[in-house]
Design a protein around this motif. Structure first.
Motif, mmCIF file in Angstrom:
data_model
loop_
_atom_site.group_PDB
_atom_site.id
_atom_site.type_symbol
_atom_site.label_atom_id
_atom_site.label_comp_id
_atom_site.label_asym_id
_atom_site.label_seq_id
_atom_site.Cartn_x
_atom_site.Cartn_y
_atom_site.Cartn_z
ATOM 1 N N ALA A 37 0.946 -0.902 -0.155
ATOM 2 C CA ALA A 37 -0.254 0.002 -0.282
ATOM 3 C C ALA A 37 0.743 1.419 0.103
ATOM 4 O O ALA A 37 0.363 2.089 -0.654
ATOM 5 N N ALA A 38 2.130 1.197 0.916
ATOM 6 C CA ALA A 38 3.076 2.042 0.839
ATOM 7 C C ALA A 38 3.615 2.453 -0.264
ATOM 8 O O ALA A 38 3.638 3.896 -1.323
ATOM 9 N N ILE A 39 3.978 1.443 -0.893
ATOM 10 C CA ILE A 39 4.378 2.228 -1.933
ATOM 11 C C ILE A 39 3.871 2.063 -3.409
ATOM 12 O O ILE A 39 3.522 3.398 -4.588
ATOM 13 N N ARG A 40 2.456 1.377 -3.645
ATOM 14 C CA ARG A 40 1.695 2.201 -4.643
ATOM 15 C C ARG A 40 1.502 3.331 -4.549
ATOM 16 O O ARG A 40 0.835 4.264 -5.193
ATOM 17 N N GLN A 41 0.755 3.523 -2.717
ATOM 18 C CA GLN A 41 0.555 5.344 -2.873
ATOM 19 C C GLN A 41 1.854 6.638 -2.955
ATOM 20 O O GLN A 41 1.629 7.810 -3.921
ATOM 21 N N ASP A 42 3.194 5.995 -2.449
ATOM 22 C CA ASP A 42 4.108 6.910 -3.442
ATOM 23 C C ASP A 42 4.363 6.669 -5.228
ATOM 24 O O ASP A 42 5.096 7.835 -5.445
ATOM 25 N N GLU A 43 4.225 5.612 -5.746
ATOM 26 C CA GLU A 43 4.310 5.941 -7.672
ATOM 27 C C GLU A 43 3.349 6.667 -7.606
ATOM 28 O O GLU A 43 2.763 6.545 -8.879
ATOM 29 N N ALA A 44 1.786 6.546 -6.814
ATOM 30 C CA ALA A 44 0.540 7.499 -7.346
ATOM 31 C C ALA A 44 1.305 8.515 -8.662
ATOM 32 O O ALA A 44 -0.117 8.188 -9.678
ATOM 33 N N ALA A 45 1.457 9.544 -8.134
ATOM 34 C CA ALA A 45 1.934 10.637 -8.743
ATOM 35 C C ALA A 45 2.385 10.226 -10.188
ATOM 36 O O ALA A 45 2.158 10.605 -11.086
ATOM 37 N N ALA A 46 3.731 9.447 -9.862
ATOM 38 C CA ALA A 46 4.166 8.461 -11.633
ATOM 39 C C ALA A 46 2.953 8.214 -12.092
ATOM 40 O O ALA A 46 3.247 8.299 -13.366
ATOM 41 N N VAL A 47 2.135 7.448 -11.749
ATOM 42 C CA VAL A 47 1.790 6.763 -12.152
ATOM 43 C C VAL A 47 0.161 7.453 -13.354
ATOM 44 O O VAL A 47 0.024 7.355 -14.540
ATOM 45 N N ARG A 48 0.617 8.391 -12.268
ATOM 46 C CA ARG A 48 -1.122 9.604 -13.555
ATOM 47 C C ARG A 48 0.022 10.121 -14.042
ATOM 48 O O ARG A 48 -1.206 10.636 -15.062
ATOM 49 N N ALA A 49 1.387 10.872 -14.002
ATOM 50 C CA ALA A 49 1.222 11.184 -15.042
ATOM 51 C C ALA A 49 2.051 10.225 -16.865
ATOM 52 O O ALA A 49 2.861 10.775 -16.896
#
Length: 98
Positions: A37-49
């Motif tokens: 969950a923490a890794i997914r939260q950390d990468e969320a902005a990069a994935v949206r980009a």
């Protein structure tokens, strides 16, 4: 190689991004569920980009019907396999796709 979930999160933050993470759910300090969950939260902005997300494959000895396994999968795993020979074969197949 991380010895616990907190170290896995720290490594993704300091040395990531990674193409593939094999995550065990039963780890000391921080569970695989919390680490995923923490890794997914950390990468969320990069994935949206438009950047690709890390493939996180979970492995567990919990039965498919267990609450722990369902929570682990819901934390953001791409796939979850059993800790058996079929699970190992699936991990190898997934790595070949990278």
């Amino acid at each position: 190689e991380a010895d616990n979930g907190m170290e896995a999160v720290r490594l993704t933050r300091s040395k990531g991004p990674y193409h593939f993470i094999l995550m065990d759910n039963q780890m000391p300090v921080m569970t695989g569920t919390a680490a995923t969950a923490a890794i997914r939260q950390d990468e969320a902005a990069a994935v949206r980009a438009g950047h690709p997300s890390t493939v996180i494959m979970g492995c567990t000895g919990d039965p498919p019907t267990s609450e722990d396994r369902r929570e682990f999968e819901a934390a953001g795993l791409d796939e979850c396999v059993d800790k058996d020979s079929a699970g190992l074969e699936r991990i190898i197949e997934r790595l070949r796709l990278l």
